[in-house]
Design a protein around this motif. Structure first.
Motif, short mmCIF file in Angstrom:
data_model
loop_
_atom_site.label_atom_id
_atom_site.label_comp_id
_atom_site.label_asym_id
_atom_site.label_seq_id
_atom_site.Cartn_x
_atom_site.Cartn_y
_atom_site.Cartn_z
N ALA A 175 64.42 107.58 54.08
CA ALA A 175 64.77 106.43 54.91
C ALA A 175 63.88 105.23 54.58
CB ALA A 175 64.66 106.80 56.39
N MET A 176 62.57 105.49 54.41
CA MET A 176 61.66 104.41 54.01
C MET A 176 62.08 103.81 52.68
SD MET A 176 57.97 106.12 54.89
CE MET A 176 57.22 105.07 53.65
N ASN A 177 62.39 104.68 51.73
CA ASN A 177 62.77 104.22 50.40
C ASN A 177 64.02 103.35 50.45
OD1 ASN A 177 62.29 104.58 47.41
ND2 ASN A 177 64.36 105.40 47.54
N SER A 178 65.00 103.74 51.26
CA SER A 178 66.24 102.97 51.37
C SER A 178 66.01 101.63 52.06
CB SER A 178 67.29 103.79 52.12
OG SER A 178 67.58 104.99 51.45
N VAL A 179 65.20 101.63 53.10
CA VAL A 179 64.91 100.37 53.80
C VAL A 179 64.21 99.38 52.88
CG1 VAL A 179 63.49 99.36 55.63
CG2 VAL A 179 64.87 101.38 56.10
N VAL A 180 63.23 99.88 52.13
CA VAL A 180 62.53 99.01 51.18
C VAL A 180 63.50 98.52 50.11
CG1 VAL A 180 60.70 98.90 49.46
CG2 VAL A 180 60.30 100.07 51.62
N GLY A 181 64.37 99.41 49.63
CA GLY A 181 65.33 99.01 48.60
C GLY A 181 66.29 97.93 49.07
N VAL A 182 66.82 98.08 50.27
CA VAL A 182 67.74 97.07 50.79
C VAL A 182 67.01 95.74 51.02
CG1 VAL A 182 69.22 96.46 52.75
CG2 VAL A 182 69.26 98.78 51.83
N GLY A 183 65.77 95.81 51.54
CA GLY A 183 65.00 94.59 51.74
C GLY A 183 64.69 93.87 50.43
N VAL A 184 64.30 94.63 49.41
CA VAL A 184 64.04 94.04 48.10
C VAL A 184 65.31 93.44 47.51
CG1 VAL A 184 63.37 94.57 45.73
CG2 VAL A 184 62.04 95.49 47.62
N ALA A 185 66.45 94.11 47.70
CA ALA A 185 67.72 93.58 47.21
C ALA A 185 68.06 92.26 47.88
CB ALA A 185 68.83 94.60 47.45
N LEU A 186 67.82 92.16 49.19
CA LEU A 186 68.08 90.91 49.90
C LEU A 186 67.18 89.80 49.39
CD1 LEU A 186 69.69 89.60 52.22
CD2 LEU A 186 67.83 90.26 53.76
N TRP A 187 65.91 90.13 49.14
CA TRP A 187 64.97 89.13 48.62
C TRP A 187 65.35 88.71 47.20
CZ3 TRP A 187 61.37 89.39 44.56
CH2 TRP A 187 60.49 88.31 44.48
N LEU A 188 65.72 89.67 46.35
CA LEU A 188 66.12 89.33 44.99
C LEU A 188 67.40 88.51 44.97
CD1 LEU A 188 65.36 92.61 42.98
CD2 LEU A 188 64.15 90.43 42.87
N SER A 189 68.32 88.82 45.88
CA SER A 189 69.53 88.00 45.98
C SER A 189 69.18 86.57 46.32
CB SER A 189 70.47 88.58 47.04
OG SER A 189 70.88 89.87 46.70
N ASN A 190 68.21 86.40 47.20
CA ASN A 190 67.73 85.08 47.55
C ASN A 190 67.17 84.38 46.33
OD1 ASN A 190 66.64 82.81 48.83
ND2 ASN A 190 64.79 83.91 49.44
N VAL A 191 66.32 85.08 45.56
CA VAL A 191 65.71 84.49 44.38
C VAL A 191 66.77 84.12 43.35
CG1 VAL A 191 64.19 84.97 42.42
CG2 VAL A 191 63.51 85.67 44.71
N PHE A 192 67.70 85.04 43.14
CA PHE A 192 68.71 84.80 42.10
C PHE A 192 69.62 83.64 42.45
CE2 PHE A 192 72.91 85.71 40.27
CZ PHE A 192 72.58 85.66 38.92
N TYR A 193 70.20 83.65 43.63
CA TYR A 193 71.21 82.66 43.96
C TYR A 193 70.62 81.31 44.35
CZ TYR A 193 74.78 86.15 43.56
OH TYR A 193 75.62 87.11 43.06
N ARG A 194 69.32 81.29 44.67
CA ARG A 194 68.71 80.00 44.98
C ARG A 194 68.11 79.35 43.74
NH1 ARG A 194 63.74 80.12 48.95
NH2 ARG A 194 62.90 81.16 47.10
N ASN A 195 67.38 80.13 42.95
CA ASN A 195 66.64 79.57 41.83
C ASN A 195 67.41 79.61 40.52
OD1 ASN A 195 64.33 79.07 43.39
ND2 ASN A 195 63.69 81.20 43.21
N ILE A 196 68.39 80.50 40.41
CA ILE A 196 69.11 80.61 39.15
C ILE A 196 70.43 79.86 39.20
CG2 ILE A 196 70.21 82.22 37.55
CD1 ILE A 196 68.09 84.21 38.19
N LEU A 197 71.26 80.18 40.18
CA LEU A 197 72.53 79.47 40.27
C LEU A 197 72.34 78.01 40.60
CD1 LEU A 197 74.87 82.02 42.05
CD2 LEU A 197 74.55 81.61 39.63
N GLY A 198 71.22 77.68 41.24
CA GLY A 198 70.95 76.29 41.55
C GLY A 198 70.39 75.51 40.39
#
Length: 537
Positions: A175-198
């Motif tokens: 459960a810890m591993n999945s929570v961290v994974g989903v949180g990291v995915a949300l953060w990486l999505s932020n990085v990708f779509y803000r800094n790359i697509l922009g």
């Protein structure tokens, strides 16, 4: 609002989010043209239905793959291996974490750009209710993946150890591993779509896109290596974890997810803990706090959408723009590269042939020499994988063909540009083979011609495939699917024919030089014939 009602209502914004995610990436994926070919009204309805079907199918397939990947490290022990369980838990957590992150980066794009709350704004709901529904729709994005991977891990731990306490601790670690994974995915999505697509044209966007693309490829390559060499890799990791070197063990016990794996293994052996196991348990408590903090950040970020803000916000500033002049083929190729590299899953296809070739070479690394059979298999499979790119490049055009029609461009210019990209993408696979030939002796010096002939065959196949894709308009769904299959089959035949000629010539003559020469002649004849076909058509 009751939680059960909110969960039922969350299906509405989740469907909207899934549709937006599919639509956002549609021009860069293999199913990019899923809404074309119908009238305007029926086409829109068909597009929505097909997008939702694709999202559900993708979710079920990825869930099944995650479960298999999470259970694979436990198979040697389930079949009777006698070493400890710490290595299996560590590798299982690492693979499931990576897959959850990779899936999340793709599916959470609409959360970080606009969020699903505009759908809910039309309903008579309180702000708190909207926040709860948004949160539950966010949970729906990865619910099957998390439940499937954790259940698979707990099942195998119970099967191997027979300890309910170990199973309970594995449930917590998973459960810890999945929570961290989903949180990291949300953060990486932020990085990708803000800094790359922009900033597609900026150096910063290019560097970030390349870094994420390489990370994506390394993870996928690691998963392939894990499946290919699980029987050798798991005992190796277990021996490192059980190393008498206290410093090495102490360092690993602090590293995620080794600390979780050591902790689960220590619980399965009772309460007589060593110093390394105590350090691992302390690190696990620290990672538990990190998981709690990351889950709170994720919930806060998702729940803030009713206020009308999105995660991916960036200020735009005017910059000087320079437009270098290029030839038609090169310019069109650069346009295709920029359009396709704006999406991580499709951008990884540009490195997939090289990664696939490397996996084949790693699987056969035990051989003392680099044989012609290994080169044929690696180059042929790499060429077959490369043939996915023409379909992706054609699909990525979208409405771009409408603009291309208004420009003084010939169809063969578009064909040559896309074939140029496909051939260039195959070249790193050739480079991997040549690097391997420097490390291992060749069974025959003439077998070094195999990668060159394969490159020529891939160029011919990509030219033929793109020309066939651009040459016929489907009249229905069945016809469209059959034509797509026929086009890809034609390209696959062009790639396979030189390899078949090599095998046949060697069986008849037992001479590698004659076989390599025949392969090169056939590949050259193919590319000349296809070039003439493109020019005449």
């Amino acid at each position: 609002m009751k939680t059960t009602d909110a969960w039922r209502l969350s299906a509405i914004p989740y469907s909207e989010m899934a549709f937006k995610s599919i639509l956002q990436n549609s021009n860069n994926m293999w199913w990019g043209s899923f809404g074309s070919g119908s009238s305007e009204a029926s086409g829109r309805e068909d597009l929505v239905k097909r997008a939702l079907r694709i999202a559900r199918f993708d979710k079920f397939i990825i869930t099944a793959f995650v479960m298999v990947a999470a259970g694979a490290p436990f198979l040697p022990q389930a079949l009777g291996a006698s070493y400890g369980i710490s290595a299996s838990v560590t590798l299982s957590l690492a693979v499931s974490f990576a897959l959850v992150v990779l899936y999340g980066v793709q599916t959470l794009s609409s959360f970080v750009t606009s969020g699903p709350s505009p759908v809910l704004s039309t309903l008579p709901l309180m702000r708190e209710d909207v926040s709860l529904v948004n949160l539950l729709s966010f949970v729906r994005t990865s619910d099957y993946l998390v439940i499937g991977s954790v259940a698979c891990q707990v099942f195998f731990v119970l099967l191997v150890t027979g300890s309910a306490l170990s199973g309970l601790f594995m449930l917590l670690a998973g459960a810890m591993n999945s929570v961290v994974g989903v949180g990291v995915a949300l953060w990486l999505s932020n990085v990708f779509y803000r800094n790359i697509l922009g900033s597609k044209q900026g150096k910063r966007g290019g560097v970030l896109r390349l870094a994420l693309l390489l990370a994506w490829g390394v993870v996928v390559l690691g998963i392939g290596v894990l499946f290919a060499a699980a029987g050798y890799l798991i005992p190796l990791v277990q021996s490192v974890l059980a190393s008498p070197d206290a410093l090495t063990g102490s360092i690993l016990s602090l590293v995620y997810p080794f600390s979780l794996g050591i902790s689960v293994g220590s619980v399965s052996q009772g309460f007589a803990l060593s110093s390394i196991e105590r350090i691992a348990l302390g690190a696990t408590v620290g990672y538990l706090l990190v998981a709690v903090a990351l889950s709170r950040w994720s919930m806060t970020s998702v729940s803030s959408f009713p206020e009308g803000a999105s995660i991916a916000t960036s200020s735009g500033r005017a910059h000087e723009t320079s437009v270098p002049l290029r030839g038609p083929v090169t310019a069109y190729a650069m346009k295709d590269l920029r359009a396709a590299s704006a999406n991580l899953p499709s951008a990884f296809l540009f490195t997939l042939p090289a990664f696939e070739t490397l996996v084949i070479l790693l699987i056969r690394a035990y051989l003392p020499a680099l044989g012609a059979s290994t080169l044929l298999v690696a180059m042929t499979l790499g060429g077959m994988v490369s043939l996915i790119l023409p379909l992706v490049l054609v699909s990525s055009e979208g409405t771009g063909f409408d603009f291309a029609k208004t420009m003084p461009l010939r169809v063969r210019t578009i064909v040559f540009s896309k074939a140029l990209i496909t051939t260039a993408v195959f070249l790193p696979a050739v480079a991997v083979v040549y690097v391997e030939s420097l490390l291992k002796p060749l069974t025959s010096p003439f077998s070094i011609l195999i990668p060159i002939a394969s490159t020529v065959a891939v160029a011919a196949a990509s030219l033929l495939e793109v020309r066939l894709f651009l040459g016929f308009a489907p009249s229905g769904r069945v016809t469209f699917a059959l034509q797509e299959f026929a086009r890809m089959a034609a390209g696959a035949g062009v790639v396979l024919l030189p390899a078949i000629i090599y095998v046949a010539a060697y069986i008849l003559t037992f001479n590698h030089s004659l076989a390599a020469g025949a392969m090169a002649i056939v590949a050259s004849a193919e590319v000349l014939a296809v070039i003439e076909f493109v020019r005449q058509s």
